[in-house]
Design an enzyme around this catalytic site. Structure first.
Site, short mmCIF file in Angstrom:
data_model
loop_
_atom_site.label_atom_id
_atom_site.label_comp_id
_atom_site.label_asym_id
_atom_site.label_seq_id
_atom_site.Cartn_x
_atom_site.Cartn_y
_atom_site.Cartn_z
N ARG A 203 0.83 -1.22 0.00
CA ARG A 203 0.00 0.00 0.00
C ARG A 203 0.87 1.28 0.00
NH1 ARG A 203 -3.39 -3.59 -0.52
NH2 ARG A 203 -5.50 -3.52 0.32
N SER B 5 -11.01 -0.78 3.03
CA SER B 5 -10.25 -0.87 4.29
C SER B 5 -9.92 0.55 4.76
CB SER B 5 -8.93 -1.62 4.07
OG SER B 5 -9.18 -2.92 3.61
N GLU C 245 -5.61 4.09 5.86
CA GLU C 245 -5.29 3.84 4.45
C GLU C 245 -5.96 4.92 3.62
OE1 GLU C 245 -6.66 0.50 1.87
OE2 GLU C 245 -5.22 1.81 0.90
N1 EPU Z 1 -10.45 -10.98 10.49
C1 EPU Z 1 -11.03 -10.99 11.74
N2 EPU Z 1 -12.33 -10.61 11.84
C2 EPU Z 1 -13.08 -10.25 10.78
C3 EPU Z 1 -12.48 -10.21 9.49
C4 EPU Z 1 -11.16 -10.59 9.38
O1 EPU Z 1 -10.41 -11.35 12.72
O2 EPU Z 1 -14.24 -9.91 10.96
C5 EPU Z 1 -9.03 -11.37 10.35
C6 EPU Z 1 -8.92 -12.84 9.96
O3 EPU Z 1 -7.85 -13.40 10.69
C7 EPU Z 1 -8.56 -12.77 8.51
C8 EPU Z 1 -7.73 -11.51 8.49
O4 EPU Z 1 -8.39 -10.62 9.38
O5 EPU Z 1 -7.84 -13.87 8.12
C9 EPU Z 1 -7.55 -10.88 7.14
O6 EPU Z 1 -8.80 -10.60 6.58
P1 EPU Z 1 -8.98 -10.53 5.00
O7 EPU Z 1 -8.19 -11.54 4.35
O8 EPU Z 1 -10.43 -10.44 4.76
O9 EPU Z 1 -8.33 -9.21 4.53
P2 EPU Z 1 -7.92 -7.88 5.23
O10 EPU Z 1 -6.58 -7.94 5.82
O11 EPU Z 1 -9.00 -7.49 6.14
C10 EPU Z 1 -6.84 -7.00 2.97
C11 EPU Z 1 -6.91 -5.73 2.17
C12 EPU Z 1 -8.21 -5.70 1.39
C13 EPU Z 1 -8.25 -6.91 0.46
C14 EPU Z 1 -8.15 -8.17 1.32
C15 EPU Z 1 -8.06 -9.44 0.49
C16 EPU Z 1 -5.63 -4.14 3.45
C17 EPU Z 1 -5.66 -2.90 4.26
N3 EPU Z 1 -6.80 -4.60 3.04
O12 EPU Z 1 -7.89 -6.91 3.92
O13 EPU Z 1 -8.22 -4.52 0.59
O14 EPU Z 1 -9.42 -6.94 -0.30
O15 EPU Z 1 -6.95 -8.13 2.12
O16 EPU Z 1 -6.82 -9.53 -0.09
O17 EPU Z 1 -4.55 -4.66 3.16
C18 EPU Z 1 -8.88 -2.25 0.58
O18 EPU Z 1 -7.69 -1.95 0.57
O19 EPU Z 1 -9.78 -1.37 0.56
C19 EPU Z 1 -9.27 -3.65 0.67
C20 EPU Z 1 -10.53 -4.03 0.80
#
Ligand code: EPU
Length: 336
Positions: A164, A236, A332
């Site tokens: 990012r 995010s 972000e």
């Molecule tokens: N999790 C929780 N509770 C929840 C949801 C998630 O504990 O309610 C934890 C879980 O351990 C899960 C982890 O968070 O494994 C990661 O969640 P997820 O893979 O859904 O992704 P994220 O880290 O929340 C990132 C990007 C997203 C992108 C997804 C998928 C960032 C800031 N965000 O989110 O990007 O779609 O991975 O690759 O890196 C964006 O930038 O706007 C965005 C949506």
């Protein structure tokens, strides 16, 4: 070039905040942009370039000039046995571009399906999802520097991409480079990246091709991310924090179940969504702003939220995560 005075930004920000700008300028080609960059009045004002407004938070009315590109077009500039290079106008809608490539069998961005925004902003933000980042496929970025009004071609290396992060987001460059085109290097023989989260599992029983990967990513995103057309949001709100190994080891003792990803031998990435959920903040709200219940990394405009509601809620999240885990969450979303 179109110029509007006292222009509503309601349709230019996915939080759907009803704010106005003193001036709104939209240019269609490089000649118009060059004209703008020779204008003394322009440089006497505050100015900010936007894309589709899907990663922005306007803190109030903007007493200056909001600039938007309308440079479109997708042109093949080079081709060899394995790759092809596409020069794409900064104002092309990102997901339409993904669909265009998937339809033609060109691989590399299918995991980035359904990310809101435009091509130029994708190159600034280094958008990423499901194990792929824009940086993996960007060959060049063509941009005008406002420091000398000259056009510059940035190689992938010049863009200093990281999670990012890009050259264009660095404090001394932020807002000072207007991207006209991005050149992407796509694969004629697709290489699939399916190891992030539950992507491979969701593809079970399906034929793996660019279209099924795209459809599956869209399905996963739709299931957990709110549609900004229906519920205002900017994806995010925070990046996932990187912490040092010693900090991680300390936290691991208190929270053995904490999810984590090793970045290298010294740095660990923790999902911000997990930290926020552990603070009991899913569904928490201030005024019209709320923490999304399915994905707590997203703040939504639930009911006529003001920028203040959103900022106060973001600060509450930062405070509570810091108190409980000693981790500082960084927005972000760009505050304007
Ligand atoms: N999790 C929780 N509770 C929840 C949801 C998630 O504990 O309610 C934890 C879980 O351990 C899960 C982890 O968070 O494994 C990661 O969640 P997820 O893979 O859904 O992704 P994220 O880290 O929340 C990132 C990007 C997203 C992108 C997804 C998928 C960032 C800031 N965000 O989110 O990007 O779609 O991975 O690759 O890196 C964006 O930038 O706007 C965005 C949506």
């Amino acid at each position: 070039m179109r110029i509007y005075e006292n222009y509503s930004l309601l349709r230019c920000n996915t939080f759907h905040l009803d704010v106005k700008t003193r001036w709104f300028v939209e240019y269609d080609n490089e000649e118009d942009l060059q004209k703008l960059l020779r204008d003394e009045y322009f440089f006497s004002q505050q100015f900010w370039h936007i894309g589709q407004g899907s990663n922005l938070l306007f803190l109030g009315d903007f007493n200056g000039i909001i600039v938007h590109s309308n440079i479109r077009g997708i042109e093949m500039v080079e081709e060899n046995d394995d790759h092809l290079y596409l020069k794409v106008g900064a104002a092309e809608n990102w997901d339409d571009f993904v669909a265009f490539c998937v339809k033609r069998g060109w691989g590399g961005i299918e995991n980035l399906s359904l990310i809101p925004g435009e091509v130029g902003a994708a190159a600034v933000q280094n958008i990423g999802a499901y194990g792929v980042e824009a940086a993996d496929v960007i060959a060049e970025v063509h941009a005008y520097s406002l420091k000398n009004s000259e056009k510059q071609i940035f190689t992938n290396e010049d863009c200093r991409y990281a999670y990012r992060h890009s050259f264009f987001k660095e404090p001394e460059n932020r807002g000072w480079f207007y991207i006209t085109h991005v050149v992407f290097r796509l694969n004629k023989k697709p290489v699939f990246q399916l190891d992030y989260g539950n992507l491979r599992q969701c593809l079970e029983g399906k034929n793996i091709n660019l279209q099924t990967v795209r459809d599956t990513v869209i399905e996963i995103r739709k299931a957990k991310l709110p549609d900004p057309e229906i519920l205002g949001n900017a994806g995010s709100f925070f990046t996932n924090p990187y912490i040092c190994l010693a900090h991680y080891e300390g936290l691991k003792k208190r929270f053995p179940e904490m999810p984590h990803y090793a970045v290298n031998d010294e740095v660990v990435k923790i999902p911000a969504a997990w930290l926020i959920e552990q603070c009991g903040l899913k569904g928490a709200s201030i005024g019209g702003a709320a923490v999304h219940t399915q994905q707590p990394l997203v703040i939504v405009n639930q009911d006529h939220a003001t920028a203040n509601d959103i900022v106060s809620l973001a600060e509450k999240i930062q405070r509570e995560v810091k108190e409980k885990f000693g981790v500082e969450l960084q927005p972000e979303v760009n505050y304007i």
